[in-house]
Motif scaffolding. Structure first.
Motif, PDB file in Angstrom:
ATOM      1  N   THR A  89       0.836  -1.209   0.000  1.00  0.00           N
ATOM      2  CA  THR A  89       0.000   0.000   0.000  1.00  0.00           C
ATOM      3  C   THR A  89       0.868   1.255   0.000  1.00  0.00           C
ATOM      4  O   THR A  89       0.570   2.241  -0.665  1.00  0.00           O
ATOM      5  CB  THR A  89      -0.931  -0.007   1.231  1.00  0.00           C
ATOM      6  N   ILE A  90       1.968   1.190   0.743  1.00  0.00           N
ATOM      7  CA  ILE A  90       2.877   2.347   0.807  1.00  0.00           C
ATOM      8  C   ILE A  90       3.562   2.548  -0.542  1.00  0.00           C
ATOM      9  O   ILE A  90       3.632   3.660  -1.060  1.00  0.00           O
ATOM     10  CB  ILE A  90       3.913   2.146   1.942  1.00  0.00           C
ATOM     11  N   LEU A  91       4.085   1.470  -1.123  1.00  0.00           N
ATOM     12  CA  LEU A  91       4.788   1.545  -2.412  1.00  0.00           C
ATOM     13  C   LEU A  91       4.229   0.477  -3.358  1.00  0.00           C
ATOM     14  O   LEU A  91       4.800  -0.605  -3.505  1.00  0.00           O
ATOM     15  CB  LEU A  91       6.300   1.358  -2.205  1.00  0.00           C
ATOM     16  N   PRO A  92       3.097   0.777  -4.019  1.00  0.00           N
ATOM     17  CA  PRO A  92       2.427  -0.242  -4.831  1.00  0.00           C
ATOM     18  C   PRO A  92       3.105  -0.483  -6.180  1.00  0.00           C
ATOM     19  O   PRO A  92       3.886   0.336  -6.650  1.00  0.00           O
ATOM     20  CB  PRO A  92       1.038   0.371  -5.047  1.00  0.00           C
ATOM     21  N   LYS A 177       7.006   2.548   7.100  1.00  0.00           N
ATOM     22  CA  LYS A 177       7.129   3.476   5.971  1.00  0.00           C
ATOM     23  C   LYS A 177       8.596   3.839   5.721  1.00  0.00           C
ATOM     24  O   LYS A 177       9.086   3.750   4.587  1.00  0.00           O
ATOM     25  CB  LYS A 177       6.310   4.746   6.229  1.00  0.00           C
TER      26      LYS A 177
ATOM     27  N   ILE B 407       1.540   8.730   0.414  1.00  0.00           N
ATOM     28  CA  ILE B 407       1.481   7.264   0.406  1.00  0.00           C
ATOM     29  C   ILE B 407       1.083   6.793  -0.989  1.00  0.00           C
ATOM     30  O   ILE B 407       0.516   7.553  -1.784  1.00  0.00           O
ATOM     31  CB  ILE B 407       0.452   6.776   1.464  1.00  0.00           C
ATOM     32  N   GLY B 408       1.424   5.541  -1.305  1.00  0.00           N
ATOM     33  CA  GLY B 408       0.949   4.920  -2.540  1.00  0.00           C
ATOM     34  C   GLY B 408       1.689   5.390  -3.783  1.00  0.00           C
ATOM     35  O   GLY B 408       2.855   5.770  -3.726  1.00  0.00           O
ATOM     36  N   ALA B 409       0.972   5.377  -4.909  1.00  0.00           N
ATOM     37  CA  ALA B 409       1.594   5.702  -6.194  1.00  0.00           C
ATOM     38  C   ALA B 409       2.216   7.094  -6.189  1.00  0.00           C
ATOM     39  O   ALA B 409       3.263   7.321  -6.808  1.00  0.00           O
ATOM     40  CB  ALA B 409       0.550   5.584  -7.312  1.00  0.00           C
ATOM     41  N   LEU B 411       3.509   8.730  -3.550  1.00  0.00           N
ATOM     42  CA  LEU B 411       4.769   8.629  -2.803  1.00  0.00           C
ATOM     43  C   LEU B 411       5.844   7.987  -3.667  1.00  0.00           C
ATOM     44  O   LEU B 411       6.975   8.466  -3.743  1.00  0.00           O
ATOM     45  CB  LEU B 411       4.557   7.805  -1.524  1.00  0.00           C
ATOM     46  N   LYS B 412       5.491   6.926  -4.346  1.00  0.00           N
ATOM     47  CA  LYS B 412       6.460   6.196  -5.172  1.00  0.00           C
ATOM     48  C   LYS B 412       6.992   7.094  -6.285  1.00  0.00           C
ATOM     49  O   LYS B 412       8.191   7.111  -6.560  1.00  0.00           O
ATOM     50  CB  LYS B 412       5.780   4.959  -5.746  1.00  0.00           C
TER      51      LYS B 412
END
Lengths: 217, 571
Positions: A89-92, A177, B407-409, B411-412
């Motif tokens: 979820t943090i880095l999908p 995280k 968070i998620g896409a 953040l990436k």
């Protein structure tokens, strides 16, 4: 079965050690090199590669314990899978690999187990244990039952402490995280393909022109 | 049986014995073997061969289980070693672990050691600034310690001699306080370092920033290629051992050179217990060695002995070498052996940011580490409320600083954006400390190590002079940063103990008078003429400059003198 320590000798020696552990071969390291090469395929089946580092599998997998050997953390396979969902979820996965592809949850576990003080290990485990109860309470379903959007929403709420949280949950999230990002940026995939790290730069330029004026901080 | 003993003694007899294989021991080995002397080098640690024994040298960050970090277990077991900046997952195998070699801290002292062939020359920060007469005349002018028995002119030739072989990068800066040397091209300052340099020259008199001079091959010459060394590739992973031989270490340079002569015998795992003194002959005849693994004792003999065990261990060996002639330690007629130990005060730093010059960043890595501010306090005369002064490191860096919010896409995407932060600048203090009788090392009366040798008891501390100098450094650097337009200036008054600077010096100081010093102007014992000390133990005062280059020059000079004296049959 102890943890493999790779810090001092690198992968080749790790293979030597493994060879010793599994095959009990009693030959000098040099003579073993070829033998090891031939056995590589076989050995790989019992190794777990996480971001370029070989982790030793746990001996207790059948009993529902975590899949890698841990010294301090007492984690179940279910908890490990839940952690994998949190890191994802943090880095999908997008058009590039995500947390599960890079096995970042194993990296998080390894780092918390070896490099975090006892108090943080406790918070990590406490928070992990409380995550599903919190989600059920707040969203009517455990974490894995939530849609990707709700998973993000739940973790952001935990991060921002928008409401009172069960013990350890915020600390757990911050650790996961930070370690996920750390493991991601230091993974073989990212270091070779996205934000490239050079072993041998062969140059230094103290006046390198910056083309885009994108500033952060 | 008698013949067997004679043969054994012959096999254990050399022209010269060198105790220690670090930066100064390696030089002694090279010089003695180069002059045709059969030389035994004794190293208490394990063998480390250039290239072959650098297990981590080509590893990527993701190949380390903890990406370079130390585990809690290692930190807990090594409170001293883990305070050293270079004691990380990639190089911790080159450091002494706390439990392996305990010592007694009468006062807190972080004793950082590297027990292996090459010693700390594998791990050093490679900064090589010459000393000048502002340093050698310091004790006389400012009334502390004793007068140095040498001046810059005594070392000048030898500085050049060792620089040409070791390979020193730097610029001809024309500063009397930091004499120029035989330089390979210097590593240039970056945009913000140049900006700071201009600020200093424009707004201050006598304050300069130069490119740090360092033992890296920016442009190897024939003499370096003959050593099998190549151009520095800007990896800045030096503490792992360099696969290119890009920086100077005993392992990459002096020891293999000595080996090629066929005159070198290198014995690792050889702990020197003491130096053997023959009362009848009135000289040292050899050394008593305990095998690190089997603990078997062997004696080796030679006409001349060089003690290069690293400053405090040299003190330990000399203090432990007792005889009826020298009941308080070899050569210790004066009673000063082990005393007047000093170090460099590295306990302050200043950090800041700079919003300007955002059209530039750095690319690649600078092995010199950036800039160097030579001492400007009390340089021409004593004018402050403290004695002596400090040099300072200064460097600026600009790198990726990923946005880690969200968070998620998103953040990436953000962490892959390669966002640049502002320029970040930092300085660290390198203060001269005053050698004092009350800063000493001695043998523990009751604690011994695993080889039955008394543990070293260390009582070394900062004093008021250090505190005043540190306050001045923090104030001055902050002012200089403000003048340069830097923002968010932070003073870091680290509480680090002495020792972590890894520049401990003295205990067997040089001097003109045998009543107040252990060594003469040739690094030769006043009272035992065939024993020389050319590592940090010999230092009468500390200057502000990194000392290793001076140890190299003194060693080459002392060997030259010792061999000439041997030819004249004076020793």
């Amino acid at each position: 079965m102890g943890l493999l320590r790779l810090g001092e000798r690198g992968l080749q020696s790790a293979s030597n050690n493994l060879n010793f552990v599994y095959c009990q071969a009693n030959r000098p390291a040099y003579a073993q090199a070829n033998y090891i090469m031939k056995r590589r395929t076989a050995i790989q089946q019992i190794l777990i590669l996480a971001g370029g580092v070989v982790l030793l599998p746990s001996c207790l997998q059948s009993s529902g314990k975590a899949s890698i050997a841990l010294s301090h953390l007492d984690m179940t396979l279910d908890q490990e899978q839940l952690l994998a969902e949190v890191t994802e979820t943090i880095l999908p996965k997008t058009d590039t690999p995500g947390a599960k592809d890079l096995k970042l949850h194993l990296y998080v576990m390894k780092m918390v187990d070896d490099c975090h003080p006892e108090e943080e290990r406790k918070s990590f485990l406490q928070g992990l244990k409380n995550l599903d109860a919190y989600c059920t309470d707040a969203y009517g379903m455990n974490f894995s039952g939530l849609t990707p959007i709700d998973r993000e929403r739940a973790l952001l709420a935990i991060s921002n402490k928008t409401q009172e949280l069960p013990e350890g949950l915020n600390e757990f999230y911050q650790i996961v995280k930070n370690r996920s990002i750390d493991g991601y940026l230091n993974s073989e995939y990212v270091m070779k393909n996205l934000v490239v790290w050079e072993l041998v730069p062969g140059r230094y330029n103290g006046y390198f022109p910056v083309k885009t004026a994108k500033i952060n901080g | 049986m008698a013949n067997f003993n004679i043969d054994a003694k012959a096999q254990q007899t050399f022209d010269a014995i060198v105790i220690g294989s670090g930066v100064s021991g390696g030089w002694a080995a090279k010089e003695f073997t180069g002059k045709g002397l059969a030389t035994l080098v004794l190293e208490r640690g394990r063998d480390v061969r250039h290239l072959k024994d650098y297990p981590t040298t080509n590893m990527y960050p993701y190949q380390f289980a903890h990406r370079g970090a130390l585990t809690q277990e290692i930190k807990t077991e090594n409170p001293v070693a883990s305070r050293c900046y270079a004691f990380r997952e990639d190089a911790m195998h080159f450091f002494v672990k706390d439990k392996e070699h305990p010592y007694v801290q009468e006062k807190p002292f972080d004793w950082i050691r590297g027990y292996q062939v090459g010693g700390k020359s594998l791990l050093w920060a490679r900064q090589t600034q010459r000393w000048s007469d502002f340093d050698f005349e310091g004790p006389l002018r400012d009334d502390f310690a004793v007068d140095w028995p040498i001046r810059y002119k005594d070392l000048e030739h030898w500085y050049s001699y060792v620089e040409r072989f070791a390979g020193i990068s730097g610029n001809k800066d024309g500063l009397a306080e930091l004499p120029d040397g035989e330089f390979l091209p210097g590593y240039p300052l970056n945009a913000v370092e140049d900006h700071f340099k201009k600020t200093l020259s424009g707004k201050y008199s006598g304050r300069k920033l130069i490119s740090a001079r360092c033992a890296h091959l920016s442009q190897p010459q024939d003499i370096h290629l003959q050593q099998g060394r190549g151009q520095c590739q800007n990896r800045v992973l030096c503490q792992r051992g360099c696969p290119f031989g890009g920086y100077f270490s005993s392992n990459s340079s002096t020891l293999p050179w000595a080996e090629k002569t066929g005159k070198l015998t290198l014995k690792p795992d050889s702990v020197v217990e003491s130096i053997i003194y023959d009362e009848q002959k009135g000289r040292a005849t050899g050394v008593r060695v305990i095998d690190a693994k089997t603990k078997k004792t062997t004696e080796y003999f030679a006409n001349v002995i060089f003690v290069n065990a690293a400053a405090l261990n040299t003190n330990l060996i000399l203090l432990n070498s007792v005889s009826s002639r020298f009941p308080e330690g070899l050569g210790n007629d004066s009673g000063v052996l082990g005393k007047y130990v000093a170090f460099h005060n590295y306990s302050a730093r200043v950090y800041a940011e700079f919003d300007g010059l955002r059209q530039f960043k750095t690319d690649g890595r600078n092995p010199a580490g950036g800039g160097y501010i030579p001492r400007f306090r009390n340089l021409h005369k004593h004018e402050m409320d403290f004695k002596r002064g400090y040099a300072a490191g200064f460097s600026a860096y600009r790198g990726f600083e990923p946005d880690m919010s969200g968070i998620g896409a998103t953040l990436k995407k953000n962490i892959n954006e390669k966002n640049l932060g502002p320029w970040r600048v930092n300085s660290h203090m390198m203060g001269e400390t005053i050698p004092k009788e009350s800063n000493y090392v001695r043998l523990s009366k009751d604690k011994k190590d695993d080889w039955g040798i008394p543990q070293l008891q260390i009582a070394v501390a900062y004093d008021d002079n250090d505190a005043k100098m540190k306050a001045d450094y923090l104030e001055q650097l902050s002012d200089m940063f403000a003048e340069a337009g830097f923002s968010n200036i932070r003073k870091d008054e680290s509480s680090q103990a002495p020792g972590l600077d890894i520049h401990e010096m003295g205990g067997a100081r040089m001097g003109l008078d045998p009543k107040t010093s252990v060594l003469n102007k040739w690094n030769q014992m006043h009272a035992c003429k065939n024993v020389f000390v050319t590592d940090g133990a010999c230092m009468t005062s500390t200057s502000t400059q990194n000392p290793s280059l001076t140890y190299m020059a003194m060693t080459a000079r002392a060997v030259d003198y010792a061999v000439a004296e041997m030819k004249k049959r004076n020793i």
